[in-house]
Design a protein around this motif. Structure first.
Motif, PDB file in Angstrom:
ATOM      1  N   THR A  35       1.060  -0.899  -0.127  1.00  0.00           N
ATOM      2  CA  THR A  35       0.250  -0.196  -0.200  1.00  0.00           C
ATOM      3  C   THR A  35       0.365   1.269   0.304  1.00  0.00           C
ATOM      4  N   ARG A  37       0.316   5.838  -1.122  1.00  0.00           N
ATOM      5  CA  ARG A  37      -0.772   7.152  -1.397  1.00  0.00           C
ATOM      6  C   ARG A  37      -0.354   7.495  -2.845  1.00  0.00           C
ATOM      7  N   SER A  38       0.494   7.007  -3.487  1.00  0.00           N
ATOM      8  CA  SER A  38       0.520   7.070  -4.799  1.00  0.00           C
ATOM      9  C   SER A  38       0.585   6.206  -5.836  1.00  0.00           C
ATOM     10  N   ILE A  54      -4.027   1.906  -3.520  1.00  0.00           N
ATOM     11  CA  ILE A  54      -4.032   2.986  -3.251  1.00  0.00           C
ATOM     12  C   ILE A  54      -4.159   3.175  -1.387  1.00  0.00           C
ATOM     13  N   ASP A  56      -4.196   4.523   2.830  1.00  0.00           N
ATOM     14  CA  ASP A  56      -3.259   5.301   3.704  1.00  0.00           C
ATOM     15  C   ASP A  56      -3.697   4.434   5.029  1.00  0.00           C
TER      16      ASP A  56
END
Length: 215
Positions: A35, A37-38, A54, A56
């Motif tokens: 995982t 965030r980008s 993707i 958080d």
């Protein structure tokens, strides 16, 4: 036992350490979910053969949703990190502490979201990366050592929870929570080898252990 056939989540995987761990797990026959965030920063992990998501890693909501989508999982490794320090005790600013706290938030969110599925696994493993600074904190790294100490305390509480759940159910302990301690800069390949070996040992000999990462 071995890591072959296991499903492992690396949360916050877009560092060099995340890529090294993913590659070693895949080489050992594991399915890896990484995982970040980008999508751009996750691309090297996708190229290495991981399933990328993707999400958080510091968000309980995001991690809970991921756990629900994935189904059975055998390992979770939160790798959100970072370093801020220097300037002695007076230099331990609130801004630096705020920048370090996401690492602790990721430990909390991932452990809570995946607790039930790790306990349901035949060989569930939860592992965090800490630092030898916890055992010998310095004034110039007080923020950093404090966040790592909090993360270790949380991981040890996860270990106790695994033990209690197994005892209450009258079942053997199958899940283990461990702490890796690095001295100085984290060596990605050393961490990767250590993570793969988590499935070489039974949970009752591994749970609540602190493992020093030494070359």
């Amino acid at each position: 036992m071995s890591v072959s056939g296991k499903t492992v989540v690396i949360a916050g995987a877009t560092s060099a350490a995340g890529l090294a761990v993913a590659q070693s797990l895949i080489a050992g026959g594991a399915r890896v979910i990484a995982t970040g965030r980008s999508a751009e920063r996750l691309a090297p992990l996708a190229d290495a053969g991981t399933q990328t998501e993707i999400a958080d890693a510091t968000s309980l909501e995001a991690m809970t949703a991921l756990a629900a989508r994935l189904g059975p999982v055998d390992g979770v490794l939160p790798l959100v990190g970072g370093w801020r320090g220097g300037g002695g005790l007076a230099g331990q600013s609130d801004d630096d502490l705020a920048a370090l706290l996401p690492a602790f938030a990721a430990v909390r969110a991932t452990s809570r979201a995946f607790d039930a599925v790790l306990r349901a696994s035949d060989a569930g493993r939860f592992a965090i990366v800490s630092s030898t600074a916890v055992a010998r904190p310095l004034a110039g790294g007080a923020n950093y050592a404090s966040v790592k100490a909090a993360s270790e305390t949380w991981a040890r509480a996860v270990a106790q929870g695994f033990t209690k759940a197994a005892r209450d159910a009258g079942e053997p302990l199958r899940a283990a929570s461990v702490v890796f301690r690095a001295k100085g800069a984290l060596e990605p390949d050393l961490l990767a080898r250590s993570v793969v070996r988590l499935w070489d040992s039974a949970a009752n000999g591994l749970n609540d252990q602190i493992i020093d990462l030494a070359g």
